[in-house]
Every structure is written in structure tokens, then in C-alpha cells.
Enzyme design. Structure first.
Site, PDB file in Angstrom:
ATOM      1  N   HIS A 319      29.286  -0.810  -1.123  1.00 54.00           N
ATOM      2  CA  HIS A 319      30.565  -1.132  -0.485  1.00 54.00           C
ATOM      3  C   HIS A 319      31.660  -0.461  -1.316  1.00 54.00           C
ATOM      4  CE1 HIS A 319      34.004  -3.772   0.558  1.00 54.00           C
ATOM      5  NE2 HIS A 319      33.318  -4.145   1.628  1.00 54.00           N
ATOM      6  N   ASP A 396      25.964  -6.810  -7.271  1.00 49.91           N
ATOM      7  CA  ASP A 396      26.891  -7.280  -6.241  1.00 49.91           C
ATOM      8  C   ASP A 396      26.098  -8.121  -5.239  1.00 49.91           C
ATOM      9  OD1 ASP A 396      28.523  -7.625  -4.064  1.00 49.91           O
ATOM     10  OD2 ASP A 396      29.040  -5.505  -3.821  1.00 49.91           O
ATOM     11  N   GLN A 399      26.486  -9.803  -0.174  1.00 50.34           N
ATOM     12  CA  GLN A 399      25.731  -9.931   1.078  1.00 50.34           C
ATOM     13  C   GLN A 399      24.394 -10.637   0.874  1.00 50.34           C
ATOM     14  OE1 GLN A 399      26.780  -9.331   4.054  1.00 50.34           O
ATOM     15  NE2 GLN A 399      28.678  -8.281   3.535  1.00 50.34           N
ATOM     16  N   LYS A 422      31.667 -15.454   2.328  1.00 50.57           N
ATOM     17  CA  LYS A 422      30.451 -14.915   2.940  1.00 50.57           C
ATOM     18  C   LYS A 422      29.290 -15.903   2.872  1.00 50.57           C
ATOM     19  CE  LYS A 422      31.757 -10.148   2.168  1.00 50.57           C
ATOM     20  NZ  LYS A 422      32.262  -9.596   3.426  1.00 50.57           N
ATOM     21  N   CYS A 560      33.579  -0.455   5.344  1.00 52.55           N
ATOM     22  CA  CYS A 560      33.938  -0.219   3.929  1.00 52.55           C
ATOM     23  C   CYS A 560      32.751   0.344   3.153  1.00 52.55           C
ATOM     24  CB  CYS A 560      34.446  -1.487   3.257  1.00 52.55           C
ATOM     25  SG  CYS A 560      35.939  -2.116   4.024  1.00 52.55           S
TER      26      CYS A 560
HETATM   27  N1  PLP Z   1      30.343  -6.034  -1.734  1.00 49.52           N
HETATM   28  C1  PLP Z   1      29.720  -6.089  -0.567  1.00 49.52           C
HETATM   29  C2  PLP Z   1      28.283  -5.695  -0.486  1.00 49.52           C
HETATM   30  C3  PLP Z   1      30.397  -6.505   0.563  1.00 49.52           C
HETATM   31  O1  PLP Z   1      29.764  -6.575   1.733  1.00 49.52           O
HETATM   32  C4  PLP Z   1      31.746  -6.883   0.451  1.00 49.52           C
HETATM   33  C5  PLP Z   1      32.494  -7.303   1.640  1.00 49.52           C
HETATM   34  O2  PLP Z   1      32.126  -7.054   2.751  1.00 49.52           O
HETATM   35  C6  PLP Z   1      32.347  -6.815  -0.794  1.00 49.52           C
HETATM   36  C7  PLP Z   1      31.624  -6.385  -1.871  1.00 49.52           C
HETATM   37  C8  PLP Z   1      33.779  -7.215  -0.972  1.00 49.52           C
HETATM   38  O3  PLP Z   1      33.915  -8.568  -0.724  1.00 49.52           O
HETATM   39  P1  PLP Z   1      35.352  -9.235  -0.646  1.00 49.52           P
HETATM   40  O4  PLP Z   1      36.118  -8.459   0.378  1.00 49.52           O
HETATM   41  O5  PLP Z   1      35.082 -10.631  -0.237  1.00 49.52           O
HETATM   42  O6  PLP Z   1      35.951  -9.125  -2.000  1.00 49.52           O
END
Ligand code: PLP
Length: 600
Positions: A319, A396, A399, A422, A560
Site C-alpha cells: 500500500h 503491516d 488487511q 479495518k 492506494c
Molecule cells: N496498509 C494496508 C495494507 C492498507 O490496506 C491500508 C489501508 O487501506 C493502509 C496500510 C493504511 O491504512 P490507514 O489508511 O487506516 O492508515
């Protein structure tokens, strides 16, 4: 409910637990009273099977389907608690192991056309594809219950519990709830005292008020869970409760409400600790979300420790939140960003990763589950490889946490991040987990109140973690809301959720892949929750808009995660994504809508 209620068959609640034979009798009376009674095709009609319903339970009509192959070799993978029961076998409710599993789902060689109370699968039947017949793509038998139907029945029975006090998932877990209910066995996950859980999606759906919304006159189908999940009533109620009874700033006052708010906030931290299996609550830093957590590590540890020529490895799946902060740091400090390639299914190529690791590698940062493709990365192995090279590792989990068990000790990541929204929690709250020693040896990234132990005009002494990284007034209420979301997930059980979603994923994959002109983007062997696709002749935004007209919410765009989509030769995709409250019937609506669009 009174145990002496004359409408309840004798002994149903004897000893506080439902009496098996009474429950069986009740259920069978109910199902027998349904229009059409027991479908003969199901082979469960007492008249046709000779099953003694006094001691033997059965399944409701719409749960009884011919079933299809699952799993490699058509043999469902039997878990520790799985009991495989042949189709048509009597289900003895008094036997704890058989009573609580849908025998049709657990029958070797057969899985249902549709699960989870969603009724038949019109798509599978109509298109002769999908959750179909002879081409299983792996999977497990689904735990399924007839609780919903039983609950319907019980709703019709006079009860001494006033309306509004019927238990829901949120009832427990926060101050003031305090209901004690004899309906305990109608929770989404019911073990009947046996310790063997099963999953009732219809019951789960009742916990999410927004799922009753209508969009364009149709019931909402929420398949945008990778963007954000919906919130159970327990989380919504918990937030209200906080503002009605506890609201105060924390840590800094002697009055009662400060104590309540501090207890609630620190209680939530403990829940997160347990949820992640972290060693100590001190390892849990509350932040705004995954994005902020990654930026925190980049701007504190990265700023402090990385030097010109050092290398950071990320994967192609990332992401933007796990690309841009490292890119910014690399530009500032003359670091090198290296990227692990993926194969044509969207799986990390471990051999290539091994080649990238070396003495200059100081950090590896990668996702546990790809938000664009759904790929589950071999995280444990990747952490191990990074550590062997002497690098620190950030995982991370944005997801991952709503689909699978997160265990930071088993994973051995140095940092682990996720966002509350999430995993059925509020927006604006998230978590950075870091190993305690590492956090305490890292310079803070923001200065201000709460993070200090002493301040003079010449010098400031910092607190240890987590306060060290929580400067200023944080998002107190939403941290507490996240605690309630974790309670919710725990009540159902993350393993059961993962198992159910895996079934849905297979069901949807099988149906979507057979739509002419539809190309699935991301076909990794290990996937969670995400079905990305493009449809020949249609712009992804047009597919999204067409689905929205039918009440179906999916994301279309680059999610993203532009690099990984470009790796597959596309700029955007349509991305339905799953959560525990989705059903096969909703997948059917999606598939129908896409097919109709295609055939227009
Ligand atoms: N990392 C992953 C894999 C994501 O899917 C997302 C958001 O979709 C993020 C990071 C960023 O999350 P946030 O926008 O809640 O900070």
C-alpha cells in the site's frame, strides 16, 4: 425468559443449559411447521428417514442442500473439532460433537451450494459454474448452525425479558451492560457448553445496524471491507457510553471521570495487547492508523538509525502507506529502496527476496495481506530471513487483523501496525506494536504533553513507551471503541471468522472466474478477503457505479497500491472485499449484477 414458561418444552433450560432432547423437539416442531415441512430431498424428514426426533435434531430446510466437493482430494480438512457425518445420518443433539456441526457441510466429498443461511445459490445453479461441482479449489467444511431459524421461533414465544434486553453481541464487555440472559446460546457463536463453536452469519448480521440500510431501494451489500469495515452495535454503544459516562482527559487528574476514562483507555490497550499476543501493554502505542504508525517508525527509528547507503526492502505488494514514508526517508538520508518482486499470481518470490537481503539491509517492511490482491505473504519466513541478515522488520497488518490471528511473538516482527477501522473499530485509531526494548531505545517523533517525565527550559526527559510516542491528547474514545471491537471479534473467534471468510472467498472466486471477460487480478494460493478484477470492455469506475445502482458497494480504482496493479498491466481494478457478515447470497447478487452488465 422464565424457566417455567409454559410455552417452553419441558427442561429446555434445565440447569441453565438447553436440554438436548427438548431443544431437538422444539426445533423439529418448528421446522415441521414451516411451509412444506422437511424437504423430502433433504432426506431429513422424520417421516422419510425414520429419525427419532425426540432425541435427534435436524437442520432447517434451507440449510439442507446437496453438497459438493471441498478441499484437496475432495476430503474436507478435519480440524481438531471437526466431526464428519454422512449425509442423512441422524444428528444427535445430545452428542456434543455431532450436534453442533452442520453434517452436510462436513460430509466428505460434498459441500453445500450455498452456506450461511443465504439460501440456494442462484448463480451457481443458473450459470452452472462457480461454487460448483467438480472443481473445488480447496477449503474447509463450514461450521453452520440453525440458530437463526431457532431464534425466529423463540422470538414468537412469550418471554419475561422486556424488548430491547434480548442479548446481542454488544451486551457484554462494557460497564453498565450487565444483562444476564438465558438466551446465551443464541449468540453468533454458540458452543452449547461443549466448547465446539459454530458460526451463524444471520445472527452476526443483526449486530451491524448499517446492514439494514437500503441503497437505491435495495438492501445494502457491503463489499468494501478492505477500505473500511462496518461497526457492530457494541462498538457504537461503547462510544456513546464513553461520552455519556466516562468522558475526561486521561492520566492527569485525580477526579472520578479521569479515573474512568483512564481505566477505559488503558483497558483497551490491554485488549490490544492480548489480541496481538504482545508481551506487555507497554508495547502498544495508540496512533491514528497504519499510515501514522509507519510514519512514526520512519521518523523516529529511521531518522535515528539509518545512514547514507543503508537499504530498505519493501515488497511489490505494498500500500502507498508502506512505500511513501520510506521513499521520503530515502530521499532525505540517501538510502536505497529495494523491492521484492512478485510472480504472476501476486505471490512474493522468496528467492528474489533472499538475493536482495545483505549487509546493507537495515529494514524490511512488508504487508501481511495485500489490500489490492488479497495475497497473504509468508510473513513469518520473511521476518526470519530479514533477522538473519541483521535487519529490523515492520509488518503491516492493516488487511490481516480482521481475517486471521495476529501473534506478534510468533511472528517475531519488530513492529506490527494496524488500523482500528479495518477490524470493526472506529476510524482515527490504530496501533503500533513494537518490541518494548526497541521502543524505549528509540527517540520520540513528536514532543508535547504526556510523553515527558520532566521538563526544564534546558532539557526534557522522556517517558518510556507507550507514553513516549503518545504526545498530546490522543483519541481516547476511539481507543476504547477499538477495545470493544476486539471484544466483538474475540466473542466470535478470529479462527472461525477466517474459516468462514475463506469459504466465501472460494465461493466468490469460483463464480467470478467463470464470467466471460472477467480477469481476476491476484490469484495467490494463500489469499484473504479480496477479489480484484477487471472486466473487458468496461472501465472499472463504470463497473463500480453499475454495482452501486444495485445497492452493492465495492471499490474501484487503484486502491492506494499503484505499483502492484501496474505489475499486472492495469491502472485500476474493481475490488469486492469480504468480512464476516457477508453471505453467499450477497456474492450471488454481485455475480448476477456483473453478468447483467456484461450482457447488456
Ligand atoms: N496498509 C494496508 C495494507 C492498507 O490496506 C491500508 C489501508 O487501506 C493502509 C496500510 C493504511 O491504512 P490507514 O489508511 O487506516 O492508515
Amino acid at each position: 425468559m422464565s424457566t417455567t414458561d409454559s410455552n417452553i418444552p419441558g427442561n429446555l433450560y434445565a440447569g441453565g443449559a438447553p436440554d438436548a432432547s427438548a431443544l431437538g423437539k422444539l426445533a423439529n416442531e418448528f421446522f415441521a411447521a414451516l411451509p412444506g415441512g422437511f424437504p423430502a430431498s433433504a432426506g431429513m424428514n422424520p417421516a422419510s428417514t425414520g429419525i427419532n426426533l425426540g432425541a435427534v435434531g435436524s437442520l432447517p430446510g434451507n440449510a439442507i442442500r446437496d453438497v459438493q466437493p471441498v478441499g484437496p482430494g475432495n476430503q474436507p480438512a478435519a480440524g481438531k473439532n471437526d466431526v464428519l457425518v454422512q449425509h442423512g445420518d441422524p444428528v444427535d443433539l445430545s452428542h456434543p460433537q455431532t450436534a453442533l456441526h452442520d453434517p452436510h457441510l462436513a460430509t466428505p466429498g460434498r459441500i453445500p451450494e450455498s452456506v450461511a443461511g443465504s439460501g440456494i445459490s442462484p448463480s451457481a445453479a443458473r450459470y452452472k459454474s462457480g461454487a460448483d461441482r467438480d472443481k473445488p479449489i480447496g477449503g474447509q467444511p463450514m461450521p453452520y448452525s440453525f440458530e437463526s431459524e431457532l431464534q425466529e421461533l423463540l422470538r414468537a414465544i412469550p418471554t419475561s425479558i422486556p424488548q430491547g434486553q434480548l442479548p446481542h453481541m454488544g451486551g457484554a464487555g462494557f460497564p453498565g451492560s450487565g444483562h444476564a440472559s438465558s438466551f446465551y446460546f443464541l449468540n453468533p457463536v454458540f458452543s452449547g457448553g461443549t466448547g465446539i463453536p459454530f458460526f451463524d452469519v444471520n445472527r452476526v448480521r443483526q449486530d451491524f445496524p448499517i446492514l439494514k440500510e437500503r441503497v437505491n431501494g435495495l438492501p445494502l451489500v457491503w463489499l468494501d471491507n478492505a477500505a473500511t469495515t462496518q461497526k457492530p452495535k457494541s462498538v457504537i454503544d461503547r462510544l456513546s457510553y464513553f461520552y455519556e459516562h466516562e468522558n475526561s482527559n486521561i492520566h492527569r487528574a485525580a477526579h472520578e471521570l479521569a479515573a474512568r476514562a483512564t481505566d477505559a483507555y488503558e483497558g483497551a490497550r490491554k485488549k490490544v495487547q492480548q489480541f496481538l499476543n504482545a508481551s506487555s501493554p507497554n508495547e502498544i502505542v495508540f496512533v491514528r492508523g497504519s499510515t501514522e504508525a509507519i510514519n512514526l517508525v520512519a521518523q523516529s527509528w529511521g531518522e535515528q538509525h539509518l545512514r547514507s547507503g543503508d537499504e530498505i526492502i519493501i515488497s511489490w505488494l505494498e500500500h502507498h502507506a508502506n512505500i511513501v514514508p520510506w521513499q521520503q526517508l530515502a530521499a532525505k538520508k540517501d538510502l536505497k529502496l529495494r523491492v521484492i518482486p512478485v510472480d504472476d499470481d501476486g505471490q512474493v518470490i522468496l528467492e528474489e527476496y533472499a538475493k536482495l537481503l545483505g549487509p546493507r539491509t537495515k529494514l524490511v517492511s512488508f504487508t501481511q495481506v495485500s489490500n489490492a490482491l488479497g495475497t497473504i505473504t509468508p510473513a513469518k519466513k520473511m521476518v526470519e530471513m530479514a533477522h538473519q541478515a541483521g535487519a529490523k522488520v515492520l509488518v503491516d497488518g492493516a488487511q490481516a487483523v480482521s481475517h486471521m490471528r495476529a501473534d506478534v511473538q510468533a511472528l517475531n516482527s519488530d513492529w506490527y501496525v494496524f488500523s482500528g477501522h479495518k477490524v470493526f473499530g472506529p476510524t482515527g485509531i490504530g496501533v503500533l506494536h513494537g518490541k518494548e526494548e526497541l521502543l524505549n531505545a528509540t527517540q520520540p517523533w513528536q514532543g508535547g504533553g504526556n510523553m515527558i517525565s520532566d521538563v526544564t527550559f534546558e532539557h526534557t526527559k522522556y517517558q518510556n513507551a507507550p507514553s513516549r510516542f503518545e504526545a498530546g491528547t490522543g483519541n481516547i474514545a476511539d481507543a476504547v471503541g477499538l477495545g470493544a471491537a476486539i471484544d466483538y471479534v474475540n466473542r466470535i473467534g478470529i479462527d472461525l471468522i477466517g474459516q468462514y471468510e475463506h469459504y466465501l472467498l472460494e465461493y466468490a472466486t469460483n463464480l467470478l472466474k467463470d464470467i466471460p471477460g472477467l480477469r481476476l487480478i491476484g490469484t495467490a494460493k494463500e489469499k484473504a478477503g479480496v477479489l480484484s478484477f477487471v472486466l473487458a470492455g468496461f472501465r472499472t469506475e463504470d463497473v463500480g457505479a453499475a454495482l452501486s445502482r444495485e445497492g452493492i458497494a465495492v471499490r474501484s480504482g487503484h486502491h492506494c497500491a499503484q505499483p502492484i496493479l501496474r505489475r499486472f498491466g492495469v491502472e485500476s481494478s474493481v475490488r469486492p472485499s469480504l468480512a464476516l457478515y457477508n453471505t453467499c447470497a450477497e456474492i450471488d447478487r454481485l455475480v448476477d449484477a456483473v453478468r447483467r452488465l456484461k450482457n447488456r
